[in-house]
Enzyme design. Structure first.
Site, PDB file in Angstrom:
ATOM      1  N   ALA A  99     -12.075  30.329  14.201  1.00 38.48           N
ATOM      2  CA  ALA A  99     -12.189  31.131  12.979  1.00 38.48           C
ATOM      3  C   ALA A  99     -11.389  32.433  13.071  1.00 38.48           C
ATOM      4  O   ALA A  99     -10.926  32.952  12.061  1.00 38.48           O
ATOM      5  CB  ALA A  99     -13.659  31.429  12.681  1.00 38.48           C
ATOM      6  N   THR A 100     -11.212  32.952  14.272  1.00 42.53           N
ATOM      7  CA  THR A 100     -10.392  34.164  14.421  1.00 42.53           C
ATOM      8  C   THR A 100      -8.978  33.902  13.922  1.00 42.53           C
ATOM      9  O   THR A 100      -8.434  34.666  13.109  1.00 42.53           O
ATOM     10  CB  THR A 100     -10.342  34.602  15.901  1.00 42.53           C
ATOM     11  OG1 THR A 100     -11.674  34.910  16.330  1.00 42.53           O
ATOM     12  CG2 THR A 100      -9.452  35.821  16.096  1.00 42.53           C
ATOM     13  N   ASN A 148     -22.629  37.373  11.019  1.00 40.11           N
ATOM     14  CA  ASN A 148     -22.976  36.882  12.351  1.00 40.11           C
ATOM     15  C   ASN A 148     -24.047  37.707  13.044  1.00 40.11           C
ATOM     16  O   ASN A 148     -24.675  37.240  13.986  1.00 40.11           O
ATOM     17  CB  ASN A 148     -21.718  36.818  13.219  1.00 40.11           C
ATOM     18  CG  ASN A 148     -20.857  38.047  13.089  1.00 40.11           C
ATOM     19  OD1 ASN A 148     -20.348  38.352  12.014  1.00 40.11           O
ATOM     20  ND2 ASN A 148     -20.728  38.791  14.163  1.00 40.11           N
ATOM     21  N   HIS A 204     -17.311  25.844  17.257  1.00 41.88           N
ATOM     22  CA  HIS A 204     -18.397  26.099  18.210  1.00 41.88           C
ATOM     23  C   HIS A 204     -19.623  26.788  17.621  1.00 41.88           C
ATOM     24  O   HIS A 204     -20.625  26.990  18.321  1.00 41.88           O
ATOM     25  CB  HIS A 204     -17.879  26.866  19.435  1.00 41.88           C
ATOM     26  CG  HIS A 204     -17.567  28.315  19.218  1.00 41.88           C
ATOM     27  ND1 HIS A 204     -18.436  29.309  19.586  1.00 41.88           N
ATOM     28  CD2 HIS A 204     -16.485  28.936  18.702  1.00 41.88           C
ATOM     29  CE1 HIS A 204     -17.879  30.488  19.308  1.00 41.88           C
ATOM     30  NE2 HIS A 204     -16.696  30.280  18.761  1.00 41.88           N
ATOM     31  N   THR A 240       1.158  21.760  18.929  1.00 40.75           N
ATOM     32  CA  THR A 240       0.596  20.420  19.093  1.00 40.75           C
ATOM     33  C   THR A 240      -0.905  20.466  18.875  1.00 40.75           C
ATOM     34  O   THR A 240      -1.577  21.358  19.399  1.00 40.75           O
ATOM     35  CB  THR A 240       0.909  19.911  20.521  1.00 40.75           C
ATOM     36  OG1 THR A 240       2.321  19.909  20.691  1.00 40.75           O
ATOM     37  CG2 THR A 240       0.345  18.514  20.748  1.00 40.75           C
ATOM     38  N   CYS A 265     -20.975  46.596  23.763  1.00 40.88           N
ATOM     39  CA  CYS A 265     -20.285  47.263  24.860  1.00 40.88           C
ATOM     40  C   CYS A 265     -18.835  47.481  24.476  1.00 40.88           C
ATOM     41  O   CYS A 265     -18.051  46.545  24.434  1.00 40.88           O
ATOM     42  CB  CYS A 265     -20.333  46.415  26.121  1.00 40.88           C
ATOM     43  SG  CYS A 265     -21.937  46.387  26.892  1.00 40.88           S
TER      44      CYS A 265
HETATM   45  C1  LIG Z   1     -17.711  33.438  15.720  1.00 41.50           C
HETATM   46  C2  LIG Z   1     -17.187  34.006  14.472  1.00 41.50           C
HETATM   47  C3  LIG Z   1     -15.820  34.200  14.281  1.00 41.50           C
HETATM   48  C4  LIG Z   1     -14.815  33.866  15.356  1.00 41.50           C
HETATM   49  O1  LIG Z   1     -14.726  32.466  15.529  1.00 41.50           O
HETATM   50  P1  LIG Z   1     -13.949  31.874  16.788  1.00 41.50           P
HETATM   51  O2  LIG Z   1     -13.882  30.397  16.483  1.00 41.50           O
HETATM   52  O3  LIG Z   1     -14.776  32.185  17.980  1.00 41.50           O
HETATM   53  O4  LIG Z   1     -12.613  32.498  16.827  1.00 41.50           O
HETATM   54  C5  LIG Z   1     -15.400  34.728  13.103  1.00 41.50           C
HETATM   55  N1  LIG Z   1     -16.269  35.060  12.145  1.00 41.50           N
HETATM   56  C6  LIG Z   1     -17.589  34.881  12.274  1.00 41.50           C
HETATM   57  C7  LIG Z   1     -18.502  35.259  11.159  1.00 41.50           C
HETATM   58  C8  LIG Z   1     -18.091  34.358  13.450  1.00 41.50           C
HETATM   59  O5  LIG Z   1     -19.396  34.207  13.592  1.00 41.50           O
END
Ligand SMILES: *Cc1c(COP(=O)(O)O)cnc(C)c1O
Length: 414
Positions: free
Chosen positions: A79-80, A159, A209, A248, A334
């Site tokens: 998601a990043t 989150n 994940h 890829t 942190c």
């Molecule tokens: C975990 C998370 C991300 C980042 O996702 P990754 O797949 O770890 O890069 C972005 N936005 C929210 C709201 C998340 O909970």
């Protein structure tokens, strides 16, 4: 037999940080670590075709969960990356149209930092505040949109506090104004119903994940009709994913994410009800015994598995130490050597003390009622013990209004 004899320690209750890969997902992935190893872009032999078939099946599974068509799914590393691609890709593509982007202060860092980078490159960013319940004010959003606005990016579920923003209304507003709407739905999809058409979204970031799939794989939904969204690719290379994301494909990860999304679709209704019941059991067990505990943000507009609570008159670090056989997150982040209070909780109006003494419980698929009972009992026990040592809690119990107390003056600066 007490219920705690049934639980295995430590207990994992940090399902917003990541989730355990479902064993059914692991099983689906295994062949792709071994005998099926082709490159999905190899068009002229069976090895490539087998990989491509697996990727296209996963694309269907993911599209189905959000009501999209498979062609609208672009695979990424998480998601990043999806958030970076959506926001930077739109900013670059629609630069002629305008330079204004609207987001909110409680977004994930990868949205905030992306917007801050664009700010350095001449874009104007509005960071909308949130109300005490964690929700944005739709009127403020409406007022913020100008003829220079090209994108609104508001997350579907937060989150830290699990708050569900009114994305359907936000999307409707954006479409009325001809502005693209992106939502980071990493925490929402698979947990609450989500549909790209009904929810009026143009770009959606997804992660494997957070939904019991593997780490390091994600996707971006890019709308193809009404309107057709265009993006400038942020990585140059072989032109995979219809030119939007070179490299890829991570076939094994994609297979896992597909399976995870298929399972989420099949089990969403039953699972969200079960998680809500566990979450409410945890909350009510704690609130039945302890006073001066506060849920951060709206309880109503919230992910079923999220509980974020502040415990007044206890010190956050001591609380976490006391419950160290339970994996949860605290309201402190942190950053370098110091403990910073969570910017999300501060945005809701929490003081530093309350932010530090907060805990995020993330109840997930593999948690049981026995675990919830254990966690509730443990939290109650530790908070009580810490408060017995707290002179402030003592004064509060005696009815002293602590906000009116005149503390001895600090020594003056020399
Ligand atoms: C975990 C998370 C991300 C980042 O996702 P990754 O797949 O770890 O890069 C972005 N936005 C929210 C709201 C998340 O909970």
């Amino acid at each position: 037999m007490g219920s705690d004899t049934a639980v295995k320690l430590p207990i994992y209750m940090d399902n917003h940080a990541t989730t355990r890969t479902d064993p059914r997902v692991v099983e689906a992935m295994l062949p792709y670590f071994g005998e099926i190893y082709g490159n999905a872009a190899s068009r002229n032999h069976q090895f490539g075709w087998a990989a491509e078939k697996a990727v296209e099946d996963a694309r269907e599974q993911i599209a189905k969960l959000i009501g999209a068509s498979a062609k609208e799914i672009v695979f990424t590393s998480g998601a990043t990356e999806s958030n970076n691609l959506a926001i930077k890709g739109v900013a670059e593509m629609y630069r002629e149209k305008g330079n204004h982007i609207i987001t909110e202060v409680t977004e994930h860092k990868c949205v905030l930092e992306t917007c801050k980078r664009l700010e350095k490159h001449g874009y104007r960013i509005t960071f909308l505040p949130v109300q005490k319940d964690g929700l944005i004010d739709l009127n403020q959003l409406k007022d913020a949109i100008t003829d220079q606005t090209i994108l609104v990016s508001i997350m579907a579920a937060n989150n830290e506090i699990g708050i569900l923003q009114p994305i359907r209304e936000i999307g409707k507003l954006c479409h009325e104004k001809g502005v693209l709407f992106h939502t980071d739905a990493a925490q929402a999809v698979g947990k609450v119903p989500f549909n790209v058409i009904e929810d009026n979204v143009d770009l959606v970031s997804l992660s494997g994940h957070k939904v019991y799939g593997p780490k390091g794989v994600g996707a971006l939904y890019v709308r193809r009709r009404n309107p057709r969204v265009q993006l400038v690719a942020q990585m140059d290379g072989g032109g995979q994913e219809r030119g939007m994301r070179s490299s890829t494909l991570n076939v094994t990860g994609i297979v896992g994410m597909g399976k995870a999304f298929e399972l989420a679709q099949q089990e969403l209704a039953e699972e969200s009800a079960r998680l809500l019941a566990l979450r409410e059991s945890l909350r009510t067990q704690i609130e039945a015994v302890l006073d001066e505990v506060y849920v951060n943000g709206s309880l109503e507009h919230r992910l079923p598995g999220n509980l974020n609570m502040s415990f007044a008159y206890v010190e956050g670090e001591s609380l976490l130490m006391g419950i160290n056989d339970i994996a949860v997150s605290s309201g402190s982040a942190c950053t370098s050597a110091t403990l910073e209070p969570s910017y999300v909780l501060k945005a809701l109006g929490a003081g530093d003390e309350m932010a530090h003494s907060s805990i995020r419980f993330g109840v997930g698929r593999f948690n049981t009622q026995a675990e919830v009972d254990y966690v509730a009992a443990k939290v109650v026990e530790v908070v009580k013990r810490l408060r017995e040592l707290s002179p402030l809690y003592e004064m509060h119990k005696e009815g002293v209004d602590l906000s009116k107390v005149k503390w001895a003056a600090e020594p003056a600066n020399q």
